[in-house]
Design a protein around this motif. Structure first.
Motif, PDB file in Angstrom:
ATOM      1  N   GLY A   1      -4.565   6.585  -1.369  1.00  0.00           N
ATOM      2  CA  GLY A   1      -4.456   5.197  -1.780  1.00  0.00           C
ATOM      3  C   GLY A   1      -3.043   4.641  -1.780  1.00  0.00           C
ATOM      4  O   GLY A   1      -2.819   3.531  -2.278  1.00  0.00           O
ATOM      5  N   LYS A   2      -2.074   5.370  -1.205  1.00  0.00           N
ATOM      6  CA  LYS A   2      -0.698   4.893  -1.158  1.00  0.00           C
ATOM      7  C   LYS A   2      -0.402   4.282   0.215  1.00  0.00           C
ATOM      8  O   LYS A   2      -1.094   4.528   1.187  1.00  0.00           O
ATOM      9  N   PHE A   3       0.679   3.507   0.275  1.00  0.00           N
ATOM     10  CA  PHE A   3       1.043   2.815   1.512  1.00  0.00           C
ATOM     11  C   PHE A   3       1.872   3.720   2.418  1.00  0.00           C
ATOM     12  O   PHE A   3       2.776   4.412   1.954  1.00  0.00           O
ATOM     13  N   CYS A   4       1.553   3.671   3.695  1.00  0.00           N
ATOM     14  CA  CYS A   4       2.284   4.436   4.702  1.00  0.00           C
ATOM     15  C   CYS A   4       2.822   3.461   5.745  1.00  0.00           C
ATOM     16  O   CYS A   4       2.032   2.760   6.407  1.00  0.00           O
TER      17      CYS A   4
ATOM     18  N   THR B   1     -12.632   4.658   6.381  1.00  0.00           N
ATOM     19  CA  THR B   1     -11.902   5.394   5.350  1.00  0.00           C
ATOM     20  C   THR B   1     -12.810   6.418   4.670  1.00  0.00           C
ATOM     21  O   THR B   1     -14.038   6.370   4.770  1.00  0.00           O
ATOM     22  N   HIS B   2     -12.157   7.328   3.956  1.00  0.00           N
ATOM     23  CA  HIS B   2     -12.869   8.293   3.124  1.00  0.00           C
ATOM     24  C   HIS B   2     -12.148   8.381   1.786  1.00  0.00           C
ATOM     25  O   HIS B   2     -11.194   7.634   1.526  1.00  0.00           O
ATOM     26  N   SER B   3     -12.567   9.280   0.930  1.00  0.00           N
ATOM     27  CA  SER B   3     -12.058   9.323  -0.442  1.00  0.00           C
ATOM     28  C   SER B   3     -10.581   9.677  -0.533  1.00  0.00           C
ATOM     29  O   SER B   3      -9.936   9.403  -1.548  1.00  0.00           O
ATOM     30  N   LYS B   4     -10.005  10.287   0.519  1.00  0.00           N
ATOM     31  CA  LYS B   4      -8.605  10.692   0.483  1.00  0.00           C
ATOM     32  C   LYS B   4      -7.722   9.869   1.424  1.00  0.00           C
ATOM     33  O   LYS B   4      -6.610  10.270   1.746  1.00  0.00           O
ATOM     34  N   SER B   5      -8.192   8.709   1.849  1.00  0.00           N
ATOM     35  CA  SER B   5      -7.441   7.890   2.799  1.00  0.00           C
ATOM     36  C   SER B   5      -6.244   7.222   2.139  1.00  0.00           C
ATOM     37  O   SER B   5      -6.263   6.889   0.958  1.00  0.00           O
ATOM     38  N   ASP B   6      -5.191   7.028   2.948  1.00  0.00           N
ATOM     39  CA  ASP B   6      -4.068   6.208   2.517  1.00  0.00           C
ATOM     40  C   ASP B   6      -4.180   4.853   3.215  1.00  0.00           C
ATOM     41  O   ASP B   6      -5.170   4.561   3.890  1.00  0.00           O
TER      42      ASP B   6
ATOM     43  N   ILE C   1      14.570  -1.599   3.912  1.00  0.00           N
ATOM     44  CA  ILE C   1      14.276  -2.435   2.742  1.00  0.00           C
ATOM     45  C   ILE C   1      12.845  -2.217   2.252  1.00  0.00           C
ATOM     46  O   ILE C   1      12.602  -2.054   1.050  1.00  0.00           O
ATOM     47  N   LEU C   2      11.879  -2.203   3.180  1.00  0.00           N
ATOM     48  CA  LEU C   2      10.484  -2.004   2.782  1.00  0.00           C
ATOM     49  C   LEU C   2      10.270  -0.630   2.162  1.00  0.00           C
ATOM     50  O   LEU C   2       9.525  -0.488   1.180  1.00  0.00           O
ATOM     51  N   THR C   3      10.914   0.386   2.709  1.00  0.00           N
ATOM     52  CA  THR C   3      10.787   1.730   2.146  1.00  0.00           C
ATOM     53  C   THR C   3      11.312   1.777   0.715  1.00  0.00           C
ATOM     54  O   THR C   3      10.672   2.339  -0.183  1.00  0.00           O
TER      55      THR C   3
ATOM     56  N   ARG D   1       3.617   9.849  -0.281  1.00  0.00           N
ATOM     57  CA  ARG D   1       4.376  11.102  -0.253  1.00  0.00           C
ATOM     58  C   ARG D   1       3.452  12.201   0.235  1.00  0.00           C
ATOM     59  O   ARG D   1       2.234  12.088   0.158  1.00  0.00           O
ATOM     60  N   TRP D   2       4.081  13.283   0.709  1.00  0.00           N
ATOM     61  CA  TRP D   2       3.264  14.366   1.255  1.00  0.00           C
ATOM     62  C   TRP D   2       2.357  14.979   0.199  1.00  0.00           C
ATOM     63  O   TRP D   2       1.272  15.462   0.512  1.00  0.00           O
TER      64      TRP D   2
END
Length: 267
Positions: free
Chosen positions: A107-110, A65-70, A88-90, A101-102
């Motif tokens: 740090g958000k889940f994809c 990972t790096h500083s901008k990874s999700d 449901i998960l979405t 989101r784009w």
């Protein structure tokens, strides 16, 4: 796969590890991603039927990972639960403000990959001329929440990779099966899942949401059993020359060139 030997295959995988700056052990950022995922999976598995495993994949699982990874997730579900689980998960992650989101992905889940338990063999989407990157990806699927025997089934289904499975992260928690449906409910769930898939396919066709080809073994893959929703596919950055030594593709950012190259190799 056509390689000189198992040792040569592993040497190629080692070169890939060096190229993506992969570490042997997770750093503090990756451990924090694991802890966050483990916390949120308690909620996700409680309100979502059919989930067999929620696992970390891509940069977090590869310790790169790096500083901008999700946080990329692999969701494995029972057959005929795939689309219903995805919806449901979405909604749950969006409600909690944790969905990528784009314009806000750090740090958000994809929810980048969905499988059903009848299609755990990843060689089905391997590239014809050998796919060491997919082998590395498969060996570093990190379960965060799973049923009791899932990881054993995952390993048994992917013996083609020729490299050992690795998991330097803490132990996953076991999913308690809170959803027990009678045999009369399963046909209803199957109809709901098919209806969601049909609506999604229709909207995709009408609006052309994504022009990436979905019948190739890279990029976006969408069918009833496997859904790879991440358009970036690093596998097309690698290929082997006549001596099977690794080098970087000159056309890695050119989808058209990649498609022509794939068709040539396929022939």
């Amino acid at each position: 796969f056509r390689y000189k030997s198992c040792m040569h295959y592993r040497e190629i995988v080692t070169k890939i590890k060096h190229r993506i700056w992969m570490r042997a052990t997770p750093n503090e950022r990756e451990l924090e991603f694991f802890r966050r995922t483990k916390t949120i999976t308690h909620t996700l598995t409680r309100f979502t039927p059919g989930v067999e495993c929620i696992a970390l994949v891509n940069s977090t699982a590869l310790c790169a990972t790096h500083s901008k990874s999700d946080i990329d997730l692999l969701i494995v579900v029972r057959p005929w639960y795939l689309m219903l689980t995805r919806v449901i998960l979405t909604l749950l992650l969006k409600y909690r403000g944790e969905l990528r989101r784009w314009d806000d992905d750090i740090g958000k889940f994809c929810l980048s990959f969905f499988l059903d338990t009848g299609h755990l063999d990843m060689s089905k989407i391997a590239l014809d001329w050998g796919d060491p990157y997919l082998a590395l990806w498969t060996s570093r699927v990190i379960p965060v929440a799973m049923t009791v025997d899932f990881y054993e089934r995952w390993q048994a289904s992917n013996q083609w990779i020729w490299i050992p499975f690795e998991n330097p992260f803490p132990q996953a928690h076991i999913i308690k099966q809170l959803w027990h449906f009678s045999k009369f409910i399963h046909p209803i769930i199957r109809c709901i899942d098919l209806a969601i898939y049909g609506m999604y396919s229709l909207v995709r066709t009408i609006t052309k949401l994504n022009k990436t080809p979905i019948k190739t073994p890279w990029g976006i893959i969408i069918n009833r059993w496997i859904q790879k929703l991440h358009p970036d596919d690093k596998r097309m950055e690698w290929k082997c020359d006549n001596e099977k030594s690794l080098f970087f593709t000159e056309h890695s950012n050119n989808t058209s060139a990649n498609r022509k190259e794939w068709e040539t190799k396929k022939k």
